[in-house]
Design a protein around this motif. Structure first.
Motif, short mmCIF file in Angstrom:
data_model
loop_
_atom_site.label_atom_id
_atom_site.label_comp_id
_atom_site.label_asym_id
_atom_site.label_seq_id
_atom_site.Cartn_x
_atom_site.Cartn_y
_atom_site.Cartn_z
N ASP A 7 0.85 -1.19 0.00
CA ASP A 7 0.00 0.00 0.00
C ASP A 7 0.89 1.24 0.00
N GLU A 8 0.27 2.38 0.13
CA GLU A 8 1.00 3.65 0.09
C GLU A 8 2.08 3.72 1.17
N LYS A 9 1.76 3.24 2.36
CA LYS A 9 2.71 3.27 3.48
C LYS A 9 3.92 2.38 3.19
N TYR A 10 3.66 1.20 2.63
CA TYR A 10 4.74 0.27 2.29
C TYR A 10 5.66 0.88 1.23
N ILE A 11 5.06 1.43 0.19
CA ILE A 11 5.85 2.03 -0.90
C ILE A 11 6.65 3.22 -0.37
N GLU A 12 6.06 4.02 0.48
CA GLU A 12 6.77 5.16 1.09
C GLU A 12 8.02 4.68 1.82
N LYS A 13 7.86 3.63 2.62
CA LYS A 13 8.98 3.12 3.42
C LYS A 13 10.02 2.41 2.57
N GLU A 14 9.58 1.54 1.70
CA GLU A 14 10.49 0.67 0.95
C GLU A 14 11.13 1.34 -0.27
N ILE A 15 10.48 2.34 -0.82
CA ILE A 15 11.03 2.97 -2.02
C ILE A 15 11.50 4.38 -1.74
N TYR A 16 10.58 5.25 -1.33
CA TYR A 16 10.91 6.67 -1.25
C TYR A 16 11.89 7.01 -0.13
N GLU A 17 11.79 6.31 0.99
CA GLU A 17 12.78 6.55 2.06
C GLU A 17 14.15 6.07 1.60
N GLU A 18 14.18 4.94 0.91
CA GLU A 18 15.43 4.40 0.39
C GLU A 18 16.07 5.38 -0.60
N VAL A 19 15.27 5.92 -1.48
CA VAL A 19 15.77 6.86 -2.48
C VAL A 19 16.24 8.14 -1.81
N SER A 20 15.43 8.71 -0.94
CA SER A 20 15.78 9.99 -0.33
C SER A 20 16.99 9.91 0.59
N ASN A 21 17.34 8.71 1.05
CA ASN A 21 18.53 8.54 1.88
C ASN A 21 19.78 8.20 1.06
N ASN A 22 19.61 8.05 -0.24
CA ASN A 22 20.73 7.70 -1.12
C ASN A 22 21.62 8.92 -1.34
N PRO A 23 22.94 8.79 -1.16
CA PRO A 23 23.85 9.93 -1.32
C PRO A 23 23.80 10.57 -2.71
#
Length: 88
Positions: A7-23
């Motif tokens: 769901d939206e929460k899963y995608i936020e955690k698994e994709i967007y947090e991963e991307v936004s923490n990428n150097p």
């Protein structure tokens, strides 16, 4: 076995947090912010550009996730069926 609720929460955690923490992402975002500042635009125009970039990022992230998931499932199903899964 635990089910994954995509769901939206899963995608936020698994994709967007991963991307936004990428150097590399952080560096690219910083370059974007510097470029926006250098344009001397009104704040509403800067916000409009930033919103458009966010929309593009969201769409790209979701497309990549879905495509990767689909490819992964195809790989697993072919491997289980004894089919060739790697083309060297």
């Amino acid at each position: 076995m635990r089910k994954i609720k995509v769901d939206e929460k899963y995608i936020e955690k698994e994709i967007y947090e991963e991307v936004s923490n990428n150097p590399a992402y952080k560096q690219a975002d910083k370059k974007l912010q510097i470029a926006l500042e250098s344009l001397n635009l009104e704040i509403k125009n800067k916000i409009a550009i930033d919103d458009a970039v966010t929309c593009i990022e969201t769409e790209v992230g979701e497309i990549a996730y879905k495509k990767g998931f689909h490819s992964g499932m195809q790989f697993i199903l072919k491997a289980l069926a004894g089919e060739e899964v790697i083309d060297l």
